[in-house]
Motif scaffolding. Structure first.
Motif, PDB file in Angstrom:
ATOM      1  N   GLU A 130       0.867  -1.178  -0.047  1.00 43.96           N
ATOM      2  CA  GLU A 130      -0.064   0.043  -0.039  1.00 43.96           C
ATOM      3  C   GLU A 130       0.775   1.291  -0.053  1.00 43.96           C
ATOM      4  O   GLU A 130       1.977   1.328   0.473  1.00 43.96           O
ATOM      5  CB  GLU A 130      -1.121   0.078   1.287  1.00 43.96           C
ATOM      6  N   SER A 131       0.397   2.163  -0.488  1.00 43.12           N
ATOM      7  CA  SER A 131       1.150   3.402  -0.646  1.00 43.12           C
ATOM      8  C   SER A 131       0.219   4.694  -0.156  1.00 43.12           C
ATOM      9  O   SER A 131      -0.908   4.830  -0.272  1.00 43.12           O
ATOM     10  CB  SER A 131       1.435   3.961  -2.123  1.00 43.12           C
ATOM     11  N   GLN A 132       0.942   5.660   0.502  1.00 38.26           N
ATOM     12  CA  GLN A 132       0.099   6.667   1.072  1.00 38.26           C
ATOM     13  C   GLN A 132      -0.504   7.559   0.274  1.00 38.26           C
ATOM     14  O   GLN A 132      -1.351   8.327   0.286  1.00 38.26           O
ATOM     15  CB  GLN A 132       0.996   7.756   1.995  1.00 38.26           C
ATOM     16  N   ILE A 137      -4.026   8.515  -6.449  1.00 41.07           N
ATOM     17  CA  ILE A 137      -3.823   7.851  -7.589  1.00 41.07           C
ATOM     18  C   ILE A 137      -5.142   7.328  -8.178  1.00 41.07           C
ATOM     19  O   ILE A 137      -5.398   7.180  -9.208  1.00 41.07           O
ATOM     20  CB  ILE A 137      -2.924   6.589  -7.593  1.00 41.07           C
ATOM     21  N   PHE A 138      -5.950   6.780  -7.206  1.00 39.77           N
ATOM     22  CA  PHE A 138      -7.475   6.138  -7.431  1.00 39.77           C
ATOM     23  C   PHE A 138      -8.251   7.350  -8.192  1.00 39.77           C
ATOM     24  O   PHE A 138      -8.719   7.167  -9.327  1.00 39.77           O
ATOM     25  CB  PHE A 138      -7.937   5.767  -6.497  1.00 39.77           C
ATOM     26  N   LYS A 139      -8.137   8.648  -7.801  1.00 43.56           N
ATOM     27  CA  LYS A 139      -8.919   9.786  -8.284  1.00 43.56           C
ATOM     28  C   LYS A 139      -8.269   9.928  -9.450  1.00 43.56           C
ATOM     29  O   LYS A 139      -8.999  10.266 -10.584  1.00 43.56           O
ATOM     30  CB  LYS A 139      -8.559  10.892  -7.365  1.00 43.56           C
ATOM     31  N   CYS A 140      -7.053  10.061  -9.668  1.00 41.49           N
ATOM     32  CA  CYS A 140      -6.514  10.274 -11.000  1.00 41.49           C
ATOM     33  C   CYS A 140      -6.916   9.408 -12.181  1.00 41.49           C
ATOM     34  O   CYS A 140      -6.896   9.779 -13.335  1.00 41.49           O
ATOM     35  CB  CYS A 140      -4.996  10.309 -10.838  1.00 41.49           C
ATOM     36  N   ILE A 141      -6.826   8.020 -12.128  1.00 42.34           N
ATOM     37  CA  ILE A 141      -6.872   7.164 -13.082  1.00 42.34           C
ATOM     38  C   ILE A 141      -8.331   7.000 -13.275  1.00 42.34           C
ATOM     39  O   ILE A 141      -8.785   6.386 -14.438  1.00 42.34           O
ATOM     40  CB  ILE A 141      -6.693   5.722 -12.565  1.00 42.34           C
ATOM     41  N   ALA A 160       5.326   5.093  -6.843  1.00 42.90           N
ATOM     42  CA  ALA A 160       5.248   5.914  -5.462  1.00 42.90           C
ATOM     43  C   ALA A 160       5.960   5.319  -4.535  1.00 42.90           C
ATOM     44  O   ALA A 160       6.730   5.902  -3.635  1.00 42.90           O
ATOM     45  CB  ALA A 160       3.847   5.974  -5.052  1.00 42.90           C
ATOM     46  N   ASN A 161       6.010   3.893  -4.348  1.00 45.55           N
ATOM     47  CA  ASN A 161       6.816   3.205  -3.336  1.00 45.55           C
ATOM     48  C   ASN A 161       8.197   3.207  -3.693  1.00 45.55           C
ATOM     49  O   ASN A 161       9.205   2.985  -2.950  1.00 45.55           O
ATOM     50  CB  ASN A 161       6.301   1.823  -3.227  1.00 45.55           C
ATOM     51  N   TYR A 162       8.403   3.007  -5.048  1.00 42.59           N
ATOM     52  CA  TYR A 162       9.996   3.270  -5.296  1.00 42.59           C
ATOM     53  C   TYR A 162      10.720   4.797  -5.103  1.00 42.59           C
ATOM     54  O   TYR A 162      11.717   4.718  -4.706  1.00 42.59           O
ATOM     55  CB  TYR A 162      10.182   3.002  -6.764  1.00 42.59           C
ATOM     56  N   ASP A 163       9.993   5.673  -5.439  1.00 41.96           N
ATOM     57  CA  ASP A 163      10.517   7.168  -5.433  1.00 41.96           C
ATOM     58  C   ASP A 163       9.715   7.698  -4.156  1.00 41.96           C
ATOM     59  O   ASP A 163       8.940   8.719  -4.363  1.00 41.96           O
ATOM     60  CB  ASP A 163      10.260   7.875  -6.603  1.00 41.96           C
ATOM     61  N   VAL A 164      10.332   7.596  -3.082  1.00 38.58           N
ATOM     62  CA  VAL A 164       9.677   7.848  -1.779  1.00 38.58           C
ATOM     63  C   VAL A 164       9.736   9.491  -1.538  1.00 38.58           C
ATOM     64  O   VAL A 164       8.807  10.026  -0.726  1.00 38.58           O
ATOM     65  CB  VAL A 164      10.108   7.205  -0.434  1.00 38.58           C
ATOM     66  N   GLU A 165      10.535  10.141  -2.374  1.00 42.58           N
ATOM     67  CA  GLU A 165      10.809  11.735  -2.292  1.00 42.58           C
ATOM     68  C   GLU A 165       9.894  12.482  -2.959  1.00 42.58           C
ATOM     69  O   GLU A 165       9.072  13.307  -2.366  1.00 42.58           O
ATOM     70  CB  GLU A 165      12.209  12.200  -2.850  1.00 42.58           C
ATOM     71  N   ILE A 166       9.418  11.776  -3.994  1.00 48.33           N
ATOM     72  CA  ILE A 166       8.335  12.482  -4.676  1.00 48.33           C
ATOM     73  C   ILE A 166       6.925  11.729  -4.648  1.00 48.33           C
ATOM     74  O   ILE A 166       5.868  12.301  -4.501  1.00 48.33           O
ATOM     75  CB  ILE A 166       8.670  12.402  -6.227  1.00 48.33           C
ATOM     76  N   GLY A 167       7.017  10.390  -4.648  1.00 42.38           N
ATOM     77  CA  GLY A 167       5.646   9.524  -4.440  1.00 42.38           C
ATOM     78  C   GLY A 167       4.987   9.767  -5.640  1.00 42.38           C
ATOM     79  O   GLY A 167       5.117   9.162  -6.734  1.00 42.38           O
ATOM     80  N   PHE A 168       3.899  10.513  -5.593  1.00 45.38           N
ATOM     81  CA  PHE A 168       2.987  10.852  -6.842  1.00 45.38           C
ATOM     82  C   PHE A 168       2.837  12.136  -7.220  1.00 45.38           C
ATOM     83  O   PHE A 168       2.389  12.945  -6.162  1.00 45.38           O
ATOM     84  CB  PHE A 168       1.734   9.941  -6.793  1.00 45.38           C
ATOM     85  N   ILE A 169       2.984  12.637  -8.436  1.00 47.96           N
ATOM     86  CA  ILE A 169       2.804  13.920  -8.715  1.00 47.96           C
ATOM     87  C   ILE A 169       2.215  13.898 -10.088  1.00 47.96           C
ATOM     88  O   ILE A 169       2.224  13.053 -10.942  1.00 47.96           O
ATOM     89  CB  ILE A 169       4.011  14.765  -8.713  1.00 47.96           C
ATOM     90  N   LYS A 170       1.300  14.789 -10.322  1.00 46.57           N
ATOM     91  CA  LYS A 170       0.579  14.944 -11.610  1.00 46.57           C
ATOM     92  C   LYS A 170       1.793  15.061 -12.808  1.00 46.57           C
ATOM     93  O   LYS A 170       2.591  15.718 -12.742  1.00 46.57           O
ATOM     94  CB  LYS A 170      -0.465  16.365 -11.840  1.00 46.57           C
ATOM     95  N   GLY A 171       1.444  14.251 -13.986  1.00 47.70           N
ATOM     96  CA  GLY A 171       2.343  14.377 -15.122  1.00 47.70           C
ATOM     97  C   GLY A 171       2.772  12.788 -15.147  1.00 47.70           C
ATOM     98  O   GLY A 171       2.960  12.470 -15.980  1.00 47.70           O
ATOM     99  N   ILE A 172       3.049  12.243 -14.193  1.00 51.65           N
ATOM    100  CA  ILE A 172       3.564  10.837 -13.990  1.00 51.65           C
ATOM    101  C   ILE A 172       2.621   9.799 -14.780  1.00 51.65           C
ATOM    102  O   ILE A 172       2.831   8.900 -15.564  1.00 51.65           O
ATOM    103  CB  ILE A 172       4.043  10.120 -12.788  1.00 51.65           C
ATOM    104  N   ASP A 173       1.358  10.091 -14.447  1.00 51.71           N
ATOM    105  CA  ASP A 173       0.089   9.262 -14.820  1.00 51.71           C
ATOM    106  C   ASP A 173       0.061   9.393 -16.336  1.00 51.71           C
ATOM    107  O   ASP A 173      -0.325   8.484 -16.928  1.00 51.71           O
ATOM    108  CB  ASP A 173      -1.116   9.644 -14.065  1.00 51.71           C
ATOM    109  N   GLN A 174       0.231  10.512 -16.859  1.00 47.91           N
ATOM    110  CA  GLN A 174       0.295  10.842 -18.746  1.00 47.91           C
ATOM    111  C   GLN A 174       1.359  10.046 -19.024  1.00 47.91           C
ATOM    112  O   GLN A 174       0.955   9.538 -20.087  1.00 47.91           O
ATOM    113  CB  GLN A 174       0.559  12.304 -18.730  1.00 47.91           C
ATOM    114  N   ILE A 175       2.571   9.923 -18.573  1.00 48.85           N
ATOM    115  CA  ILE A 175       3.566   9.172 -19.106  1.00 48.85           C
ATOM    116  C   ILE A 175       3.275   7.664 -19.095  1.00 48.85           C
ATOM    117  O   ILE A 175       3.407   7.026 -20.171  1.00 48.85           O
ATOM    118  CB  ILE A 175       5.085   9.556 -18.355  1.00 48.85           C
ATOM    119  N   ILE A 176       2.829   7.243 -18.061  1.00 43.39           N
ATOM    120  CA  ILE A 176       2.395   5.760 -17.669  1.00 43.39           C
ATOM    121  C   ILE A 176       1.357   5.430 -18.823  1.00 43.39           C
ATOM    122  O   ILE A 176       1.454   4.376 -19.425  1.00 43.39           O
ATOM    123  CB  ILE A 176       2.320   5.246 -16.350  1.00 43.39           C
ATOM    124  N   GLU A 177       0.400   6.255 -18.994  1.00 43.23           N
ATOM    125  CA  GLU A 177      -0.801   5.777 -19.531  1.00 43.23           C
ATOM    126  C   GLU A 177      -0.338   5.584 -21.259  1.00 43.23           C
ATOM    127  O   GLU A 177      -0.712   4.740 -21.903  1.00 43.23           O
ATOM    128  CB  GLU A 177      -1.878   6.976 -19.424  1.00 43.23           C
TER     129      GLU A 177
END
Length: 345
Positions: A130-132, A137-141, A160-177
């Motif tokens: 689980e990630s904080q 992320i759920f709202k974003c997808i 988000a679990n790999y990069d604990v400094e950033i976690g999740f920020i807008k834009g990563i979702d667009q790259i992954i999609e």
């Protein structure tokens, strides 16, 4: 004893057949890598591997790699075994659609960089925890293609679990999609996919997207761009290459160019280019990074310079740049009968 000898003889025969078949395949590939062009240029030049780019000045250029040559290189060479300029030139010439997944995997070299640094099951562990940021992320997808919701969620959580400094920020979702859609094995089922390396990697499709995301965010520095909301368009080097008239206009309006471009350049071009053109640009971006996006932005500003300099209000200029600059530039390029990506790259 006779059984053993018979088995050994059969094994030898099978080995000879395999070697013979291998030689036939290699001969076929080499023959098909050559041009059928019988025109003679110069006895000192390998005519099968050259094209004339200037008849008057007797200038030649190497032909881009064929699909078969791309296959052979990806299968037999490491990235560092190919001359940098040669690889750059061939990527800019364009990558065949059915070779794109395997080529992306190869030019990012994630197998020898990112994946070797970690245990083989690290991705499974990261996406299982689980990630904080799960609620974000759920709202974003919910805004993404439903077909890929679960997959994008898992990859975003793993990141988000790999990069604990950033976690999740807008834009990563667009790259992954985008990566998920482009690397989806289902879209290659009906193609004549003679190069089956990617077919063998279908089981690693999800991990492949994850590690390519890591490559873009860390190696190509998009992590910093998304985190700090900065872009290389604010560098002194870019300002020095900007047209003096546009530079003057920006200073007159007392605004930064990064404030006029609303989103990172990768998303800027994704929004305004046709899908097939953006895919080809993304091929080059994966290898060259943000620099190619800056070069292309400059070309569009150059071709639209007269119109850009007519704007007197920041708001009007901002709307033009974010909604109309690329279509307007494309219309001007088409008027001079040039192919878009040939002009840009």
């Amino acid at each position: 004893m006779f059984c053993c000898l018979g088995r050994k003889k059969r094994d030898n025969n099978e080995m000879e057949k395999k070697n013979s078949k291998k030689e036939m395949v290699e001969r076929f590939i080499l023959q098909n890598c050559k041009s059928n062009d019988e025109d003679s240029f110069d006895e000192s030049i390998d005519k099968s591997n050259m094209i004339i780019i200037d008849y008057d000045n007797n200038q030649y250029e190497k032909k881009p790699w064929s699909g078969i040559q791309w296959q052979m290189i990806i299968q037999t060479k490491n990235l560092n075994q190919i001359e940098l300029d040669e690889l750059k030139r061939n990527i800019r010439f364009g990558i065949l659609c059915n070779l794109r997944p395997a080529t992306w995997f190869w030019i990012t070299d994630i197998k020898n960089t990112q994946m070797k640094k970690h245990t083989s099951n690290i991705y499974q562990k990261l996406k299982s925890c689980e990630s904080q940021y799960d609620s974000q992320i759920f709202k974003c997808i919910k805004q993404l293609d439903k077909k890929y919701n679960d997959l994008v969620f898992d990859i975003l959580r793993a990141y988000a679990n790999y990069d604990v400094e950033i976690g999740f920020i807008k834009g990563i979702d667009q790259i992954i999609e985008y990566l998920v859609q482009q690397l989806d094995p289902e879209q290659y089922i009906n193609l004549d996919y003679s190069f089956n390396q990617f077919n063998r990697m279908c089981d690693f499709y999800e991990q492949m997207v994850f590690w390519m995301t890591i490559h873009i965010l860390f190696h190509l520095n998009y992590r910093r761009i998304l985190k700090q909301n900065v872009s290389f368009i604010e560098t002194e080097k870019f300002s020095n290459t900007l047209m003096p008239s546009i530079n003057s206009l920006i200073q007159q309006l007392n605004v930064k160019i990064s404030e006029l471009i609303e989103v990172p350049l990768l998303f800027f071009f994704q929004k305004q280019l046709k899908k097939e053109d953006f895919n080809r640009l993304f091929d080059v971006f994966l290898f060259e990074g943000e620099s190619i996006l800056l070069q292309i932005l400059l070309k569009f500003l150059k071709i639209s310079e007269d119109l850009v300099c007519q704007f007197q209000a920041e708001a009007d200029l901002k709307i033009f740049l974010n909604q109309t600059l690329i279509p307007y530039g494309i219309s001007k390029i088409e008027k001079i009968n040039q192919k878009l990506m040939n002009f840009l790259l």
